[in-house]
Write a protein that holds these residues in place. Structure first.
Motif, PDB file in Angstrom:
ATOM      1  N   LEU A  39      -3.371   3.768 -19.369  1.00  0.00           N
ATOM      2  CA  LEU A  39      -3.493   2.599 -20.224  1.00  0.00           C
ATOM      3  C   LEU A  39      -3.030   1.320 -19.529  1.00  0.00           C
ATOM      4  O   LEU A  39      -3.593   0.246 -19.720  1.00  0.00           O
ATOM      5  N   LEU A  40      -1.985   1.399 -18.704  1.00  0.00           N
ATOM      6  CA  LEU A  40      -1.442   0.223 -18.032  1.00  0.00           C
ATOM      7  C   LEU A  40      -1.703   0.214 -16.532  1.00  0.00           C
ATOM      8  O   LEU A  40      -1.269  -0.712 -15.838  1.00  0.00           O
ATOM      9  N   LEU A  41      -2.387   1.236 -16.031  1.00  0.00           N
ATOM     10  CA  LEU A  41      -2.489   1.401 -14.591  1.00  0.00           C
ATOM     11  C   LEU A  41      -3.151   0.211 -13.904  1.00  0.00           C
ATOM     12  O   LEU A  41      -2.633  -0.335 -12.926  1.00  0.00           O
ATOM     13  N   SER A  42      -4.313  -0.207 -14.398  1.00  0.00           N
ATOM     14  CA  SER A  42      -5.035  -1.307 -13.748  1.00  0.00           C
ATOM     15  C   SER A  42      -4.243  -2.602 -13.804  1.00  0.00           C
ATOM     16  O   SER A  42      -4.244  -3.396 -12.858  1.00  0.00           O
ATOM     17  N   PHE A  43      -3.534  -2.833 -14.924  1.00  0.00           N
ATOM     18  CA  PHE A  43      -2.746  -4.060 -15.039  1.00  0.00           C
ATOM     19  C   PHE A  43      -1.545  -4.021 -14.094  1.00  0.00           C
ATOM     20  O   PHE A  43      -1.160  -5.041 -13.526  1.00  0.00           O
ATOM     21  N   MET A  44      -0.961  -2.841 -13.894  1.00  0.00           N
ATOM     22  CA  MET A  44       0.137  -2.720 -12.930  1.00  0.00           C
ATOM     23  C   MET A  44      -0.359  -2.966 -11.513  1.00  0.00           C
ATOM     24  O   MET A  44       0.361  -3.510 -10.677  1.00  0.00           O
ATOM     25  N   MET A  45      -1.617  -2.569 -11.227  1.00  0.00           N
ATOM     26  CA  MET A  45      -2.164  -2.779  -9.890  1.00  0.00           C
ATOM     27  C   MET A  45      -2.346  -4.262  -9.567  1.00  0.00           C
ATOM     28  O   MET A  45      -2.408  -4.635  -8.394  1.00  0.00           O
ATOM     29  N   LEU A  46      -2.426  -5.098 -10.606  1.00  0.00           N
ATOM     30  CA  LEU A  46      -2.541  -6.530 -10.361  1.00  0.00           C
ATOM     31  C   LEU A  46      -1.290  -7.084  -9.685  1.00  0.00           C
ATOM     32  O   LEU A  46      -1.334  -8.151  -9.059  1.00  0.00           O
ATOM     33  N   LEU A  47      -0.173  -6.362  -9.792  1.00  0.00           N
ATOM     34  CA  LEU A  47       1.069  -6.780  -9.153  1.00  0.00           C
ATOM     35  C   LEU A  47       1.108  -6.396  -7.672  1.00  0.00           C
ATOM     36  O   LEU A  47       1.988  -6.849  -6.938  1.00  0.00           O
ATOM     37  N   ALA A  79     -18.278   8.795  -2.217  1.00  0.00           N
ATOM     38  CA  ALA A  79     -17.377   8.638  -1.073  1.00  0.00           C
ATOM     39  C   ALA A  79     -17.992   7.861   0.098  1.00  0.00           C
ATOM     40  O   ALA A  79     -17.333   6.983   0.672  1.00  0.00           O
ATOM     41  N   PRO A  80     -19.251   8.131   0.491  1.00  0.00           N
ATOM     42  CA  PRO A  80     -19.805   7.358   1.620  1.00  0.00           C
ATOM     43  C   PRO A  80     -19.955   5.877   1.321  1.00  0.00           C
ATOM     44  O   PRO A  80     -19.990   5.051   2.232  1.00  0.00           O
ATOM     45  N   LEU A  81     -20.049   5.509   0.020  1.00  0.00           N
ATOM     46  CA  LEU A  81     -20.253   4.113  -0.348  1.00  0.00           C
ATOM     47  C   LEU A  81     -18.949   3.362  -0.569  1.00  0.00           C
ATOM     48  O   LEU A  81     -18.917   2.133  -0.520  1.00  0.00           O
ATOM     49  N   ALA A  82     -17.865   4.116  -0.828  1.00  0.00           N
ATOM     50  CA  ALA A  82     -16.609   3.473  -1.210  1.00  0.00           C
ATOM     51  C   ALA A  82     -16.071   2.558  -0.119  1.00  0.00           C
ATOM     52  O   ALA A  82     -15.585   1.459  -0.399  1.00  0.00           O
ATOM     53  N   GLY A  83     -16.142   2.999   1.145  1.00  0.00           N
ATOM     54  CA  GLY A  83     -15.644   2.170   2.236  1.00  0.00           C
ATOM     55  C   GLY A  83     -16.400   0.864   2.355  1.00  0.00           C
ATOM     56  O   GLY A  83     -15.794  -0.194   2.580  1.00  0.00           O
ATOM     57  N   SER A  84     -17.717   0.915   2.189  1.00  0.00           N
ATOM     58  CA  SER A  84     -18.529  -0.299   2.275  1.00  0.00           C
ATOM     59  C   SER A  84     -18.196  -1.257   1.145  1.00  0.00           C
ATOM     60  O   SER A  84     -18.046  -2.474   1.363  1.00  0.00           O
ATOM     61  N   ILE A  85     -18.066  -0.737  -0.063  1.00  0.00           N
ATOM     62  CA  ILE A  85     -17.750  -1.592  -1.215  1.00  0.00           C
ATOM     63  C   ILE A  85     -16.366  -2.209  -1.060  1.00  0.00           C
ATOM     64  O   ILE A  85     -16.148  -3.385  -1.363  1.00  0.00           O
ATOM     65  N   ALA A  86     -15.406  -1.397  -0.560  1.00  0.00           N
ATOM     66  CA  ALA A  86     -14.046  -1.904  -0.357  1.00  0.00           C
ATOM     67  C   ALA A  86     -14.032  -3.063   0.630  1.00  0.00           C
ATOM     68  O   ALA A  86     -13.253  -4.015   0.475  1.00  0.00           O
ATOM     69  N   GLU A  87     -14.874  -3.013   1.655  1.00  0.00           N
ATOM     70  CA  GLU A  87     -14.926  -4.101   2.626  1.00  0.00           C
ATOM     71  C   GLU A  87     -15.493  -5.380   2.016  1.00  0.00           C
ATOM     72  O   GLU A  87     -15.179  -6.480   2.449  1.00  0.00           O
ATOM     73  N   HIS A  88     -16.335  -5.255   1.005  1.00  0.00           N
ATOM     74  CA  HIS A  88     -16.935  -6.436   0.385  1.00  0.00           C
ATOM     75  C   HIS A  88     -15.994  -7.080  -0.630  1.00  0.00           C
ATOM     76  O   HIS A  88     -15.858  -8.307  -0.662  1.00  0.00           O
ATOM     77  N   VAL A  89     -15.356  -6.269  -1.482  1.00  0.00           N
ATOM     78  CA  VAL A  89     -14.568  -6.830  -2.585  1.00  0.00           C
ATOM     79  C   VAL A  89     -13.067  -6.757  -2.338  1.00  0.00           C
ATOM     80  O   VAL A  89     -12.293  -7.402  -3.063  1.00  0.00           O
ATOM     81  N   GLY A  90     -12.627  -5.967  -1.370  1.00  0.00           N
ATOM     82  CA  GLY A  90     -11.207  -5.767  -1.121  1.00  0.00           C
ATOM     83  C   GLY A  90     -10.744  -4.438  -1.692  1.00  0.00           C
ATOM     84  O   GLY A  90     -11.095  -4.112  -2.832  1.00  0.00           O
ATOM     85  N   PRO A  91      -9.970  -3.647  -0.918  1.00  0.00           N
ATOM     86  CA  PRO A  91      -9.579  -2.314  -1.399  1.00  0.00           C
ATOM     87  C   PRO A  91      -8.728  -2.343  -2.654  1.00  0.00           C
ATOM     88  O   PRO A  91      -8.938  -1.539  -3.575  1.00  0.00           O
ATOM     89  N   ARG A  92      -7.770  -3.277  -2.752  1.00  0.00           N
ATOM     90  CA  ARG A  92      -6.934  -3.322  -3.952  1.00  0.00           C
ATOM     91  C   ARG A  92      -7.747  -3.743  -5.169  1.00  0.00           C
ATOM     92  O   ARG A  92      -7.620  -3.180  -6.258  1.00  0.00           O
ATOM     93  N   ARG A  93      -8.632  -4.722  -5.006  1.00  0.00           N
ATOM     94  CA  ARG A  93      -9.472  -5.150  -6.128  1.00  0.00           C
ATOM     95  C   ARG A  93     -10.413  -4.033  -6.564  1.00  0.00           C
ATOM     96  O   ARG A  93     -10.659  -3.846  -7.762  1.00  0.00           O
ATOM     97  N   LEU A  94     -10.919  -3.269  -5.604  1.00  0.00           N
ATOM     98  CA  LEU A  94     -11.791  -2.148  -5.955  1.00  0.00           C
ATOM     99  C   LEU A  94     -11.035  -1.100  -6.768  1.00  0.00           C
ATOM    100  O   LEU A  94     -11.581  -0.522  -7.723  1.00  0.00           O
ATOM    101  N   LEU A  95      -9.774  -0.843  -6.411  1.00  0.00           N
ATOM    102  CA  LEU A  95      -8.982   0.115  -7.176  1.00  0.00           C
ATOM    103  C   LEU A  95      -8.758  -0.381  -8.603  1.00  0.00           C
ATOM    104  O   LEU A  95      -8.775   0.409  -9.554  1.00  0.00           O
ATOM    105  N   VAL A  96      -8.533  -1.665  -8.781  1.00  0.00           N
ATOM    106  CA  VAL A  96      -8.374  -2.226 -10.126  1.00  0.00           C
ATOM    107  C   VAL A  96      -9.641  -2.001 -10.940  1.00  0.00           C
ATOM    108  O   VAL A  96      -9.600  -1.543 -12.098  1.00  0.00           O
ATOM    109  N   LEU A  97     -10.790  -2.310 -10.339  1.00  0.00           N
ATOM    110  CA  LEU A  97     -12.064  -2.149 -11.042  1.00  0.00           C
ATOM    111  C   LEU A  97     -12.357  -0.682 -11.348  1.00  0.00           C
ATOM    112  O   LEU A  97     -12.897  -0.353 -12.414  1.00  0.00           O
ATOM    113  N   ALA A  98     -11.988   0.199 -10.419  1.00  0.00           N
ATOM    114  CA  ALA A  98     -12.284   1.625 -10.605  1.00  0.00           C
ATOM    115  C   ALA A  98     -11.415   2.260 -11.682  1.00  0.00           C
ATOM    116  O   ALA A  98     -11.860   3.164 -12.393  1.00  0.00           O
TER     117      ALA A  98
END
Length: 465
Positions: free
Chosen positions: A150-158, A41-60
């Motif tokens: 199964l489709l969650l990350s691909f749906m997040m691309l939208l 949790a303490p690292l998530a905010g920093s990573i989100a600022e570097h890669v973007g919150p939506r992109r981080l959710l896709v990767l996660a």
């Protein structure tokens, strides 16, 4: 489903065909989500600022389905531990990022109902896991749990990226495209983009810059208030009530089947959270949170008093109190503090503040679950419940005196609720803790002009014209 999966552990212990699961293993498998949250949790905010919150959710979320299948068909206990650890890591990232992202993506008129959706889906996931655990072998329950992902990350691309993050990265054209997708062709994209740019700068894109911003009083106050609500809620015994429901009933003399008990609690929580989703944008956050905190405090206080006084023939009182607590928690005390992570935290510190609050939530929940049974042994269940009631009751004055109403208000307007008058020139309604003087635009005018209602000189002239 990560937490609800624990309902299969008795069946997992009985199945020794692949490996043996001890009591210590059970304790670790139950605790892993909270342990990983403390780390991630303490690292998530920093990573989100570097890669973007939506992109981080896709990767996660991308590997989650595969990890559930690995956990289901693992030939070794070590692989099961590995899969559950990685799923818990992804879950911690989602918990820290999702609410700020939802607040930045959604217009004010629907922000409340959208922000409650994660809590409703979490309740549905728990209930689904309880039902599956009663019907299927543990490995089939685990395999079926992969299906929703199964489709969650691909749906997040939208889903578009946060326009606030894009502005911080000086990607103005991308932010405009994101807003056009969110608001539609008829949306006031230019005005909303200008509103975001007025409160967002590139200096907020680095963690050290957000730490510097957090030192400012008007940014720190809402973070501290949201942090206080979350910690008091956990000190109010939410974790033990949901995790030790059967124990509480048995200690109080209520004899119920463990499965029926957990399913009933899951149904009550899901139904009440759905009620919140339908009413939050109508009633408002502030009255609903204060009322449900008081209801949860009274329910725990009544149960604690009956148990402390050892009233005979009143075994039904703890049962009724737990039901009332679950409903009150689901209606307001559970979802609304998470809504505040997106609405109440200022833009300069939103991702960092959300990460810190999620970390504090995990620490407090872990500590309360750890000491609950010891506290009951030392103080008795009745006195323990009375202490829980006191923590929930303390939320009521904190909300009524210090928290502004966030319903229907833009994120820019909410930021100015904690900024001194000499800096904003805009009054913060419904917040007696901060006396701001100038009101060149009242609330009705701000709603009329929408995102155009800014305090900068250029935007004042634009709005007047």
């Amino acid at each position: 489903m990560l937490h609800g999966w624990c309902a299969v552990l008795p069946k997992l212990q009985e199945d020794t065909s692949r490996f043996t699961v001890t009591e210590d293993d059970v304790s670790w498998l139950v605790s892993l989500p909270l342990v990983m949250s403390l780390v991630v949790a303490p690292l998530a905010g920093s990573i989100a600022e570097h890669v973007g919150p939506r992109r981080l959710l896709v990767l996660a979320t991308l590997p989650i389905a595969g990890l559930w299948l690995l956990q289901a068909f693992s030939p070794y206990l070590g692989f099961l531990y590995l899969a559950r650890t990685l799923i818990a890591t992804s879950s911690s990232v989602v918990n820290a990022v999702i609410h700020p992202l939802l607040a930045e993506l959604c217009p004010a008129r629907i922000r409340g109902v959208v922000a409650v959706v994660p809590e409703a889906i979490a309740s549905l996931g728990l209930l689904s896991s309880y039902l599956l655990a009663s019907l299927l072998p543990w490995d089939m329950v685990t395999a079926v749990s992969a299906a929703p992902f199964l489709l969650l990350s691909f749906m997040m691309l939208l889903v578009p990226e946060s326009p606030y993050w894009l502005v911080r990265k000086k990607r103005i054209e991308a932010a405009e495209r994101s807003l056009r997708l969110l608001l539609g062709r008829d949306g006031r994209v230019a005005e909303e983009l200008e509103a975001i740019r007025s409160t967002t700068t590139q200096r907020q894109s680095q963690v050290r810059d957000q730490v510097r911003e957090l030192r400012k009083t008007h940014n720190a106050i809402p973070v501290v208030l949201a942090l206080g609500i979350v910690i008091l809620r956990e000190l109010g015994g939410k974790g033990p009530v949901f995790s030790y429901t059967v124990y509480i009933f048995n200690d109080a003399g209520v004899q119920l089947d463990a499965f029926y008990c957990t399913v009933f609690v899951g149904i009550a929580r899901f139904a009440s959270t759905c009620v919140t989703a339908c009413t939050l944008d109508l009633v408002g956050r502030k009255p609903l949170l204060a009322a449900t905190a008081a209801i949860c405090a009274v329910s725990e206080g009544v149960a604690g008093a009956f148990l402390f006084l050892e009233v005979e023939g009143a075994a039904w009182v703890p049962l009724a109190s737990v039901i009332v607590f679950v409903v009150g928690y689901g209606v307001g005390l559970g979802p609304i503090p998470w809504v505040y992570l997106g609405e109440l935290l200022p833009t300069p510190v939103r991702s960092l503040g959300a990460a810190l609050i999620t970390f504090a939530y995990s620490v407090t929940l872990f500590a309360i679950n750890l000491v609950f049974l010891k506290a009951v042994s030392a103080l008795g269940l009745g006195l323990t419940l009375l202490l829980f009631a006191g923590a929930n009751l303390a939320i009521v004055p904190l909300v009524l005196l210090c928290i502004p109403e966030t319903k229907g208000r833009t994120l820019q307007d909410l930021e100015r609720a904690f900024t001194p008058a000499r800096k904003t020139g805009v009054q913060a309604e419904d917040n007696p803790a901060f006396e701001l003087e100038s009101d060149w635009f009242d609330l009705a005018e701000r709603e009329k002009y929408g995102a155009c209602s800014l305090h900068t000189t250029a935007m004042k002239e634009k709005c007047k014209n």
